[in-house]
Design a protein around this motif. Sequence first.
Motif, PDB file in Angstrom:
ATOM      1  N   GLN A   1       0.827  -1.201   0.000  1.00 18.89           N
ATOM      2  CA  GLN A   1       0.000   0.000   0.000  1.00 18.89           C
ATOM      3  C   GLN A   1       0.865   1.257   0.000  1.00 18.89           C
ATOM      4  O   GLN A   1       0.511   2.256  -0.629  1.00 18.89           O
ATOM      5  N   LEU A   2       1.979   1.195   0.700  1.00 18.72           N
ATOM      6  CA  LEU A   2       2.915   2.312   0.735  1.00 18.72           C
ATOM      7  C   LEU A   2       3.908   2.142  -0.409  1.00 18.72           C
ATOM      8  O   LEU A   2       4.634   1.153  -0.456  1.00 18.72           O
ATOM      9  N   GLN A   3       3.942   3.094  -1.306  1.00 15.10           N
ATOM     10  CA  GLN A   3       4.804   2.964  -2.464  1.00 15.10           C
ATOM     11  C   GLN A   3       5.221   4.314  -3.011  1.00 15.10           C
ATOM     12  O   GLN A   3       4.607   5.341  -2.723  1.00 15.10           O
ATOM     13  N   LEU A   4       6.275   4.274  -3.811  1.00 17.26           N
ATOM     14  CA  LEU A   4       6.750   5.422  -4.565  1.00 17.26           C
ATOM     15  C   LEU A   4       6.550   5.132  -6.041  1.00 17.26           C
ATOM     16  O   LEU A   4       6.817   4.021  -6.502  1.00 17.26           O
TER      17      LEU A   4
ATOM     18  N   ILE B   1      14.889  11.608   0.561  1.00 17.37           N
ATOM     19  CA  ILE B   1      14.581  10.981  -0.715  1.00 17.37           C
ATOM     20  C   ILE B   1      15.825  10.972  -1.592  1.00 17.37           C
ATOM     21  O   ILE B   1      16.479  12.009  -1.758  1.00 17.37           O
ATOM     22  N   GLY B   2      16.122   9.820  -2.150  1.00 11.55           N
ATOM     23  CA  GLY B   2      17.258   9.683  -3.039  1.00 11.55           C
ATOM     24  C   GLY B   2      16.847   9.216  -4.419  1.00 11.55           C
ATOM     25  O   GLY B   2      15.784   8.622  -4.603  1.00 11.55           O
ATOM     26  N   TRP B   3      17.698   9.518  -5.371  1.00 13.21           N
ATOM     27  CA  TRP B   3      17.562   9.015  -6.730  1.00 13.21           C
ATOM     28  C   TRP B   3      18.755   8.125  -7.049  1.00 13.21           C
ATOM     29  O   TRP B   3      19.902   8.474  -6.741  1.00 13.21           O
ATOM     30  N   PHE B   4      18.470   6.992  -7.675  1.00 15.78           N
ATOM     31  CA  PHE B   4      19.465   6.025  -8.098  1.00 15.78           C
ATOM     32  C   PHE B   4      19.241   5.706  -9.561  1.00 15.78           C
ATOM     33  O   PHE B   4      18.167   5.976 -10.107  1.00 15.78           O
TER      34      PHE B   4
ATOM     35  N   CYS C   1      13.594   6.136  -7.524  1.00 18.60           N
ATOM     36  CA  CYS C   1      13.609   6.945  -6.322  1.00 18.60           C
ATOM     37  C   CYS C   1      13.453   6.039  -5.111  1.00 18.60           C
ATOM     38  O   CYS C   1      12.957   4.917  -5.198  1.00 18.60           O
ATOM     39  N   ALA C   2      13.916   6.531  -3.983  1.00 20.30           N
ATOM     40  CA  ALA C   2      13.895   5.757  -2.759  1.00 20.30           C
ATOM     41  C   ALA C   2      13.699   6.693  -1.579  1.00 20.30           C
ATOM     42  O   ALA C   2      14.179   7.835  -1.596  1.00 20.30           O
ATOM     43  N   ALA C   3      13.007   6.207  -0.577  1.00 19.75           N
ATOM     44  CA  ALA C   3      12.728   6.984   0.623  1.00 19.75           C
ATOM     45  C   ALA C   3      13.347   6.310   1.835  1.00 19.75           C
ATOM     46  O   ALA C   3      13.245   5.094   2.000  1.00 19.75           O
ATOM     47  N   ARG C   4      13.979   7.110   2.655  1.00 19.22           N
ATOM     48  CA  ARG C   4      14.545   6.638   3.909  1.00 19.22           C
ATOM     49  C   ARG C   4      14.075   7.546   5.032  1.00 19.22           C
ATOM     50  O   ARG C   4      14.257   8.766   4.947  1.00 19.22           O
ATOM     51  N   LYS C   5      13.501   6.961   6.038  1.00 18.13           N
ATOM     52  CA  LYS C   5      13.056   7.755   7.174  1.00 18.13           C
ATOM     53  C   LYS C   5      14.276   8.271   7.912  1.00 18.13           C
ATOM     54  O   LYS C   5      15.071   7.498   8.451  1.00 18.13           O
ATOM     55  N   GLY C   6      14.435   9.579   7.896  1.00 18.26           N
ATOM     56  CA  GLY C   6      15.578  10.191   8.546  1.00 18.26           C
ATOM     57  C   GLY C   6      16.468  10.924   7.562  1.00 18.26           C
ATOM     58  O   GLY C   6      15.993  11.687   6.719  1.00 18.26           O
ATOM     59  N   ILE C   7      17.777  10.666   7.648  1.00 25.00           N
ATOM     60  CA  ILE C   7      18.768  11.469   6.951  1.00 25.00           C
ATOM     61  C   ILE C   7      19.271  10.802   5.681  1.00 25.00           C
ATOM     62  O   ILE C   7      18.998   9.631   5.417  1.00 25.00           O
TER      63      ILE C   7
ATOM     64  N   SER D   1      21.925   3.561   3.295  1.00 17.29           N
ATOM     65  CA  SER D   1      21.104   2.444   3.735  1.00 17.29           C
ATOM     66  C   SER D   1      20.788   2.571   5.210  1.00 17.29           C
ATOM     67  O   SER D   1      21.513   3.270   5.943  1.00 17.29           O
ATOM     68  N   PRO D   2      19.763   1.910   5.689  1.00 19.96           N
ATOM     69  CA  PRO D   2      18.775   1.147   4.926  1.00 19.96           C
ATOM     70  C   PRO D   2      17.763   2.040   4.225  1.00 19.96           C
ATOM     71  O   PRO D   2      17.531   3.170   4.649  1.00 19.96           O
ATOM     72  N   ILE D   3      17.188   1.511   3.165  1.00 25.02           N
ATOM     73  CA  ILE D   3      16.142   2.190   2.422  1.00 25.02           C
ATOM     74  C   ILE D   3      14.804   1.603   2.844  1.00 25.02           C
ATOM     75  O   ILE D   3      14.649   0.387   2.918  1.00 25.02           O
ATOM     76  N   ASP D   4      13.846   2.460   3.096  1.00 24.09           N
ATOM     77  CA  ASP D   4      12.528   1.998   3.518  1.00 24.09           C
ATOM     78  C   ASP D   4      11.615   1.650   2.350  1.00 24.09           C
ATOM     79  O   ASP D   4      10.893   0.651   2.398  1.00 24.09           O
ATOM     80  N   TYR D   5      11.636   2.467   1.302  1.00 21.57           N
ATOM     81  CA  TYR D   5      10.758   2.250   0.161  1.00 21.57           C
ATOM     82  C   TYR D   5      11.494   2.543  -1.131  1.00 21.57           C
ATOM     83  O   TYR D   5      12.261   3.508  -1.220  1.00 21.57           O
ATOM     84  N   TRP D   6      11.233   1.717  -2.131  1.00 22.03           N
ATOM     85  CA  TRP D   6      11.776   1.892  -3.475  1.00 22.03           C
ATOM     86  C   TRP D   6      10.657   2.078  -4.473  1.00 22.03           C
ATOM     87  O   TRP D   6       9.609   1.440  -4.375  1.00 22.03           O
TER      88      TRP D   6
END
Length: 121
Positions: free
Chosen positions: A1-4, A34-37, A96-102, A106-111
Amino acid sequence: QLQLVESGGGLVQPGGSLRLSCAASGFTLDTYAIGWFRQAPGKEREGLSCISRSDGYTYYADSVKGRFTISRDNAKNTVYLQMNSLKPEDTAVYYCAARKGICVMSPIDYWGQGTQVTVSS
């Protein structure tokens, strides 16, 4: 349900521009870095950029520094990657990827699922 969900990829000529979007569904991005790869054929995944959740910190890999710009609009729950002066070597699937925090790798929470960017004449 949670997605990017990424969008904005496509075919562009060398020297052209694209803007990628990364929209969150099921959660809000305001507490996430938020990061981009990207991953090109035959190459390992490369970290390109990251933006912090609130303090304005941004990171860019040397390969894209000066050409790509990351930004976020928390009101729209979306992060953008403006890509200018594109080169054939930028051809890859962009994630794109989301990480809770800074902004750390890693770790990545959502891709996200990725969007294809092809730079070719």
